[in-house]
Design a protein around this motif. Structure first.
Motif, PDB file in Angstrom:
ATOM      1  N   GLY A 134       0.820  -1.212   0.000  1.00 19.39           N
ATOM      2  CA  GLY A 134       0.000   0.000   0.000  1.00 19.39           C
ATOM      3  C   GLY A 134       0.850   1.257   0.000  1.00 19.39           C
ATOM      4  N   ASN A 135       0.543   2.157   0.923  1.00 22.31           N
ATOM      5  CA  ASN A 135       1.335   3.383   1.007  1.00 22.31           C
ATOM      6  C   ASN A 135       2.228   3.395   2.249  1.00 22.31           C
ATOM      7  OD1 ASN A 135      -0.660   3.773   2.870  1.00 22.31           O
ATOM      8  ND2 ASN A 135      -1.169   5.841   2.254  1.00 22.31           N
ATOM      9  N   PHE A 136       2.723   2.223   2.614  1.00 20.74           N
ATOM     10  CA  PHE A 136       3.630   2.083   3.754  1.00 20.74           C
ATOM     11  C   PHE A 136       5.070   1.954   3.270  1.00 20.74           C
ATOM     12  CE2 PHE A 136      -0.423   0.757   5.421  1.00 20.74           C
ATOM     13  CZ  PHE A 136      -0.441   1.325   6.684  1.00 20.74           C
ATOM     14  N   PHE A 137       5.996   2.515   4.043  1.00 21.95           N
ATOM     15  CA  PHE A 137       7.416   2.479   3.715  1.00 21.95           C
ATOM     16  C   PHE A 137       8.218   2.008   4.920  1.00 21.95           C
ATOM     17  CE2 PHE A 137       5.610   5.212   0.617  1.00 21.95           C
ATOM     18  CZ  PHE A 137       6.406   5.099  -0.502  1.00 21.95           C
TER      19      PHE A 137
ATOM     20  N   ASP B 202      10.136  21.250   5.667  1.00 16.36           N
ATOM     21  CA  ASP B 202       9.166  21.188   6.763  1.00 16.36           C
ATOM     22  C   ASP B 202       7.768  20.749   6.319  1.00 16.36           C
ATOM     23  OD1 ASP B 202      11.049  21.862   8.700  1.00 16.36           O
ATOM     24  OD2 ASP B 202      10.736  24.003   8.379  1.00 16.36           O
ATOM     25  N   ASN B 203       7.690  20.027   5.217  1.00 18.71           N
ATOM     26  CA  ASN B 203       6.424  19.416   4.800  1.00 18.71           C
ATOM     27  C   ASN B 203       6.271  18.083   5.512  1.00 18.71           C
ATOM     28  OD1 ASN B 203       5.721  21.375   2.752  1.00 18.71           O
ATOM     29  ND2 ASN B 203       7.357  20.483   1.527  1.00 18.71           N
ATOM     30  N   VAL B 204       5.050  17.755   5.909  1.00 15.81           N
ATOM     31  CA  VAL B 204       4.782  16.447   6.506  1.00 15.81           C
ATOM     32  C   VAL B 204       4.761  15.419   5.382  1.00 15.81           C
ATOM     33  CG1 VAL B 204       3.143  15.033   7.791  1.00 15.81           C
ATOM     34  CG2 VAL B 204       3.457  17.430   8.405  1.00 15.81           C
ATOM     35  N   VAL B 205       5.697  14.492   5.438  1.00 16.98           N
ATOM     36  CA  VAL B 205       5.830  13.450   4.413  1.00 16.98           C
ATOM     37  C   VAL B 205       5.017  12.222   4.792  1.00 16.98           C
ATOM     38  CG1 VAL B 205       7.470  11.943   3.241  1.00 16.98           C
ATOM     39  CG2 VAL B 205       8.116  14.266   3.819  1.00 16.98           C
ATOM     40  N   GLY B 206       4.869  11.978   6.078  1.00 17.61           N
ATOM     41  CA  GLY B 206       4.143  10.801   6.521  1.00 17.61           C
ATOM     42  C   GLY B 206       3.953  10.795   8.017  1.00 17.61           C
ATOM     43  N   ILE B 207       3.382   9.698   8.488  1.00 20.28           N
ATOM     44  CA  ILE B 207       3.108   9.502   9.907  1.00 20.28           C
ATOM     45  C   ILE B 207       3.720   8.184  10.330  1.00 20.28           C
ATOM     46  CG2 ILE B 207       1.283   9.151  11.610  1.00 20.28           C
ATOM     47  CD1 ILE B 207      -0.556  10.734   9.737  1.00 20.28           C
ATOM     48  N   LEU B 208       4.459   8.216  11.432  1.00 16.59           N
ATOM     49  CA  LEU B 208       5.052   6.997  11.966  1.00 16.59           C
ATOM     50  C   LEU B 208       3.936   6.019  12.314  1.00 16.59           C
ATOM     51  CD1 LEU B 208       7.720   5.654  12.808  1.00 16.59           C
ATOM     52  CD2 LEU B 208       7.332   6.594  15.083  1.00 16.59           C
TER      53      LEU B 208
ATOM     54  N   VAL C   9      11.563   1.005  11.423  1.00 14.10           N
ATOM     55  CA  VAL C   9      10.224   1.561  11.597  1.00 14.10           C
ATOM     56  C   VAL C   9       9.480   1.564  10.262  1.00 14.10           C
ATOM     57  CG1 VAL C   9      10.851   3.008  13.560  1.00 14.10           C
ATOM     58  CG2 VAL C   9      11.032   3.944  11.264  1.00 14.10           C
ATOM     59  N   ILE C  10       8.167   1.697  10.365  1.00 17.90           N
ATOM     60  CA  ILE C  10       7.286   1.770   9.198  1.00 17.90           C
ATOM     61  C   ILE C  10       6.532   3.091   9.292  1.00 17.90           C
ATOM     62  CG2 ILE C  10       5.276   0.743   8.047  1.00 17.90           C
ATOM     63  CD1 ILE C  10       7.615  -1.137   7.933  1.00 17.90           C
ATOM     64  N   PHE C  11       6.411   3.781   8.159  1.00 18.75           N
ATOM     65  CA  PHE C  11       5.555   4.962   8.152  1.00 18.75           C
ATOM     66  C   PHE C  11       4.617   4.920   6.968  1.00 18.75           C
ATOM     67  CE2 PHE C  11       8.794   6.595   5.269  1.00 18.75           C
ATOM     68  CZ  PHE C  11       8.100   7.445   4.413  1.00 18.75           C
ATOM     69  N   GLN C  12       3.521   5.660   7.114  1.00 22.37           N
ATOM     70  CA  GLN C  12       2.510   5.762   6.084  1.00 22.37           C
ATOM     71  C   GLN C  12       2.646   7.154   5.488  1.00 22.37           C
ATOM     72  OE1 GLN C  12      -1.330   5.066   7.731  1.00 22.37           O
ATOM     73  NE2 GLN C  12      -2.139   4.293   5.829  1.00 22.37           N
ATOM     74  N   TYR C  13       2.799   7.251   4.168  1.00 22.68           N
ATOM     75  CA  TYR C  13       3.070   8.573   3.631  1.00 22.68           C
ATOM     76  C   TYR C  13       1.817   9.434   3.568  1.00 22.68           C
ATOM     77  CZ  TYR C  13       1.881   8.159  -1.440  1.00 22.68           C
ATOM     78  OH  TYR C  13       1.273   8.040  -2.653  1.00 22.68           O
ATOM     79  N   ALA C  14       2.014  10.755   3.463  1.00 23.14           N
ATOM     80  CA  ALA C  14       0.971  11.760   3.669  1.00 23.14           C
ATOM     81  C   ALA C  14      -0.218  11.663   2.732  1.00 23.14           C
ATOM     82  CB  ALA C  14       1.584  13.158   3.590  1.00 23.14           C
ATOM     83  N   ASP C  15      -0.115  10.900   1.672  1.00 24.20           N
ATOM     84  CA  ASP C  15      -1.225  10.736   0.736  1.00 24.20           C
ATOM     85  C   ASP C  15      -2.509  10.328   1.458  1.00 24.20           C
ATOM     86  OD1 ASP C  15      -2.415  10.306  -1.962  1.00 24.20           O
ATOM     87  OD2 ASP C  15      -2.432   8.222  -1.272  1.00 24.20           O
ATOM     88  N   ILE C  16      -2.397   9.514   2.491  1.00 28.21           N
ATOM     89  CA  ILE C  16      -3.588   9.061   3.217  1.00 28.21           C
ATOM     90  C   ILE C  16      -4.278  10.232   3.908  1.00 28.21           C
ATOM     91  CG2 ILE C  16      -2.353   8.422   5.350  1.00 28.21           C
ATOM     92  CD1 ILE C  16      -5.302   6.492   3.872  1.00 28.21           C
ATOM     93  N   ILE C  17      -3.518  11.183   4.414  1.00 29.91           N
ATOM     94  CA  ILE C  17      -4.102  12.356   5.071  1.00 29.91           C
ATOM     95  C   ILE C  17      -4.836  13.204   4.038  1.00 29.91           C
ATOM     96  CG2 ILE C  17      -3.617  14.426   6.423  1.00 29.91           C
ATOM     97  CD1 ILE C  17      -1.016  12.965   7.342  1.00 29.91           C
ATOM     98  N   THR C  18      -4.196  13.406   2.896  1.00 30.87           N
ATOM     99  CA  THR C  18      -4.813  14.189   1.816  1.00 30.87           C
ATOM    100  C   THR C  18      -6.133  13.553   1.393  1.00 30.87           C
ATOM    101  OG1 THR C  18      -2.619  14.828   1.057  1.00 30.87           O
ATOM    102  CG2 THR C  18      -4.427  15.146  -0.479  1.00 30.87           C
TER     103      THR C  18
END
Length: 124
Positions: free
Chosen positions: A66-69, A91-97, A107-116
Motif C-alpha cells: 500500500g502506502n507504507f514504507f 518542513d512538509n509532513v511526508v508521513g506519519i510513523l 520503523v514503518i511509516f505511512q506517507y501523507a497521501d492518506i491524510i490528503t
C-alpha cells in the motif's frame, strides 16, 4: 474537516528509497529525585517520569504494501511514538510513523497521501 486550519503543510510527492526525513516525537525519561538522607520519603516520590521532545532522522529503505514504507532510524523509537510526523527539508509532513520492531531502529511509516485523501473525502 471544512474550516479547520493547520500550520502543517503536506508533501505532495511519494517518498523514494534513500531519502532522509526527520521525526519529532517524545522520549520518556525517569529522573531520580534527590532528597536529604535523613528524611523518610515514600518510594513513589523518589523517581518521576518526564516527557521530553526527541528528534531523530530516518532513511527510507523501500516501499512496503500500500502506502507504507520501511525505514531505518538513527535512534530507537518507543511504543507510543506512533502517529508522530515525518518532515522533509522543507518542513512538509511526508508521513506519519506507524510502527516498528521494539528495541530496534526499524520503523514503518505511512506517507501523507492518506491524510490528503481523508481531507478530500470528508469535504464531499
Amino acid at each position: 474537516m471544512e474550516g479547520i486550519k493547520s500550520p502543517l503543510k503536506l508533501a505532495n510527492y511519494r517518498p523514494e528509497q534513500e531519502q532522509i526525513f526527520r521525526i519529532y516525537t517524545y522520549n520518556e525519561i525517569i529522573i531520580k529525585n534527590e532528597f536529604p538522607k535523613d528524611i523518610d520519603i515514600p518510594e513513589i516520590f523518589k523517581t518521576r517520569d518526564e516527557i521530553r521532545p526527541y528528534e531523530t532522522k530516518v532513511k527510507v529503505l523501500g516501499k512496503k504494501q500500500g502506502n507504507f514504507f520501511a525505514c531505518e532510524s538513527e535512534g530507537f523509537l518507543k511504543v507510543g511514538n506512533s502517529g508522530s510526523p515525518l518532515f522533509d527539508d522543507n518542513d512538509n509532513v511526508v508521513g506519519i510513523l506507524h510502527g516498528g520492531n521494539p528495541d530496534t531502529n526499524m520503523v514503518i511509516f505511512q506517507y501523507a497521501d492518506i491524510i490528503t485523501r481523508l481531507i478530500e473525502d470528508s469535504s464531499k
